[in-house]
Design a protein around this motif. Structure first.
Motif, PDB file in Angstrom:
ATOM      1  N   GLU A   1       0.828  -1.202   0.000  1.00  0.00           N
ATOM      2  CA  GLU A   1       0.000   0.000   0.000  1.00  0.00           C
ATOM      3  C   GLU A   1       0.863   1.252   0.000  1.00  0.00           C
ATOM      4  N   THR A   2       1.918   1.262   0.747  1.00  0.00           N
ATOM      5  CA  THR A   2       2.825   2.413   0.804  1.00  0.00           C
ATOM      6  C   THR A   2       3.492   2.608  -0.562  1.00  0.00           C
ATOM      7  N   ALA A   3       3.892   1.537  -1.185  1.00  0.00           N
ATOM      8  CA  ALA A   3       4.537   1.622  -2.498  1.00  0.00           C
ATOM      9  C   ALA A   3       3.559   2.145  -3.552  1.00  0.00           C
ATOM     10  N   LEU A   4       2.319   1.690  -3.510  1.00  0.00           N
ATOM     11  CA  LEU A   4       1.326   2.156  -4.487  1.00  0.00           C
ATOM     12  C   LEU A   4       0.981   3.632  -4.276  1.00  0.00           C
ATOM     13  N   ARG A   5       0.932   4.109  -3.035  1.00  0.00           N
ATOM     14  CA  ARG A   5       0.626   5.518  -2.777  1.00  0.00           C
ATOM     15  C   ARG A   5       1.779   6.419  -3.206  1.00  0.00           C
TER      16      ARG A   5
END
Length: 171
Positions: A13-17
């Protein structure tokens, strides 16, 4: 594949944001970047304009030839008809004189007759054409329609068409 509605791990999720859209460069301009290309384009445009004006001048200068060839079609029909042949031959002689008057000064052409007229046609056309046309100017118009064959008529019309299309007018 994970079913819809399941949560992703926090690292994903952090990588996608943190993803951002791809930066697209601005479009490349078609305008030349150096002055040399602009000069070349201007020179080419000037050459094309001059070529067009020369063609237009030539086209307008030969308008009398196109008109004469159109009139020749009507004269040809008269010559091929035995009943109107004498009128057609007379009209052909008039047409040739009109073409000559359109191409040369009136003082040089208007007074020509007989051998001088044939010589004029020969000088400004070709020898074969002038021989075919000499029949009109000498005695063909006085012959009866039975006295001349279709071959003479064909040569006469072909000679007139050839002279109208190819005579040389000095500038």
């Amino acid at each position: 594949m994970e079913p819809a509605g399941t949560s992703l791990d926090p690292m994903t999720e952090t990588a996608l944001r943190s993803l951002k859209d791809i930066a697209v460069p601005p479009p490349v301009s078609w305008m030349p970047q150096t002055w040399g290309w602009a000069v070349l384009a201007a020179i080419l445009t000037l050459i094309l304009a001059i070529a067009f004006l020369l063609w237009l001048r030539h086209y307008r200068a030969n308008a009398y030839r196109r008109e004469a060839l159109t009139l020749l079609a009507g004269v040809e029909a008269k010559i091929r008809n035995p009943e109107t042949r004498q009128f057609g031959v007379r009209d052909l002689a008039i047409l040739l004189k009109r073409v000559a008057l359109a191409g040369w000064p009136r003082d040089d052409v208007a007074s020509l007759a007989g051998a001088a007229w044939v010589k004029f046609l020969e000088v400004h056309g070709d020898r074969a054409t002038s021989r075919a046309l000499q029949a009109v100017l000498d005695d063909l118009e006085y012959q009866t329609s039975e006295g001349s064959g279709a071959n003479t008529e064909t040569e006469l019309i072909a000679g007139a068409r050839n002279w109208i299309e190819r005579h040389h007018v000095s500038a």
